[in-house]
Write an enzyme that holds these catalytic residues in place. Structure first.
Site, PDB file in Angstrom:
ATOM      1  N   HIS A   1      13.079 -55.108   0.788  1.00 50.13           N
ATOM      2  CA  HIS A   1      12.060 -54.422   1.589  1.00 50.13           C
ATOM      3  C   HIS A   1      12.630 -53.294   2.440  1.00 50.13           C
ATOM      4  CE1 HIS A   1      13.046 -57.772   4.526  1.00 50.13           C
ATOM      5  NE2 HIS A   1      12.948 -56.774   5.382  1.00 50.13           N
TER       6      HIS A   1
ATOM      7  N   SER B   1      17.349 -57.218   8.828  1.00 50.48           N
ATOM      8  CA  SER B   1      17.037 -57.387   7.415  1.00 50.48           C
ATOM      9  C   SER B   1      18.061 -56.635   6.585  1.00 50.48           C
ATOM     10  CB  SER B   1      15.647 -56.836   7.100  1.00 50.48           C
ATOM     11  OG  SER B   1      14.637 -57.632   7.654  1.00 50.48           O
TER      12      SER B   1
END
Length: 305
Positions: free
Chosen positions: A135, A262
């Site tokens: 992502h 992330s």
């Protein structure tokens, strides 16, 4: 995987270009230039203040963009995710971050197709390749069709420490992920890669990558360092905990993280060397990342440049 090929790991790129239960080390780490930090004991790094419980300048406009308080890239695909500092916040800042392994971790400035900007983390696995969350390179279901898809650009700042950029920055020239993420949006396949136009990783060094067995992982301490959005902009923070549990495609842990991390490596220490075993992507009651199993490792090896 008993000969079964998981088609969800089919690699995809943003431009046209030509599992077993044993431990498999697919890529060895490399420390790059001098200033390697000695490893600690009991499976975690020797970071002052942390204990495990029971080169170059660039344009002012670019610097200013990096130093804004930007949202986590996860917000684009998921909205607000649960934040993941468990109990007392005992994360430790890495400052300076110019020694190995800290310089193998990079602050990411990500610009989506519509110009929206976000932060994330990546880690070098070779001279020109960083691994990160899927992502971070491909946005899904943002609610804005002009934003979804491959991101417009990623700028990489290895070893960044707030306003200090000891190795300058580099731009992505190619992005990678797999159909399990880009087509299906399956969290088990949320991993990708950033390809640079320069060999910056030869200076910073890189982490290894390994497909470890369940037994090895469950007996290991997971280490994680990255760029969380709840700390001063562009500062790197470290934490470690024992691996909590594993599945065929995920690794779960109580390592403290926050949005912005992330794409961080979850890595273990093996005879003084650092091997990534998962790619951090999600928070919750326990945090989790995509496990580097046989097929993930194969893609990382293929993407490495």
């Amino acid at each position: 995987m008993n000969g079964f090929k998981d088609e969800m790991h089919t690699p995809v790129a943003n431009e046209i270009e030509e599992v077993t239960d044993t431990d498999v080390i697919g890529l060895e780490p490399e420390s790059g230039q001098d200033q390697e930090v000695a490893t600690g004991t009991d499976g975690y790094e020797s970071v002052p203040g942390y204990t495990l419980p029971a080169a170059g300048d660039f344009e002012a406009s670019v610097r200013a963009a990096f130093e804004e308080d930007l949202p986590d890239i996860g917000v684009a695909s998921f909205g607000m995710l649960p934040q993941t500092v468990h109990g007392t916040d005992d994360r430790v800042r890495i400052s300076p971050a110019s020694g190995y392994p800290w310089r193998a971790h990079a602050s990411l400035l990500i610009t989506a197709r519509d110009g929206a900007r976000y932060i994330g983390t990546g880690w070098f696995v070779g001279p020109r390749t960083l691994i990160t969350a899927g992502h971070c390179v491909f946005i899904r279901n943002s609610g804005n069709p002009a934003r979804d898809g491959w991101v417009q650009s990623v700028q990489v700042a290895p070893g960044r420490d707030a306003a200090s950029y000891p190795y300058g920055t580099a731009w992505a020239t190619g992005l990678r992920s797999v159909t399990g993420w880009t087509v299906n949006g399956n969290a088990d396949y949320d991993y990708g890669a950033i390809i640079l136009g320069s060999n910056l990783g030869s200076t910073t060094g890189w982490l290894g990558a390994a497909n470890y067995s369940d037994a090895t992982l469950l007996a290991s301490t997971g280490n994680l360092s990255g760029y969380p959005g709840d700390k001063p902009s562009g500062t790197q923070w470290y934490h470690a905990r024992r691996i909590h549990s594993v599945t065929a495609r995920k690794v779960y842990y109580d390592i403290d993280t926050f949005g912005g991390q992330s794409g961080s490596a979850v890595y273990v220490l093996n005879n003084g060397a650092r091997y990534a075993v998962a790619v951090h992507a999600y928070g919750g009651s326990v945090n989790s990342g995509t496990r580097i199993n046989a097929e993930v490792l194969n893609n990382i090896v293929q993407w490495r440049a």
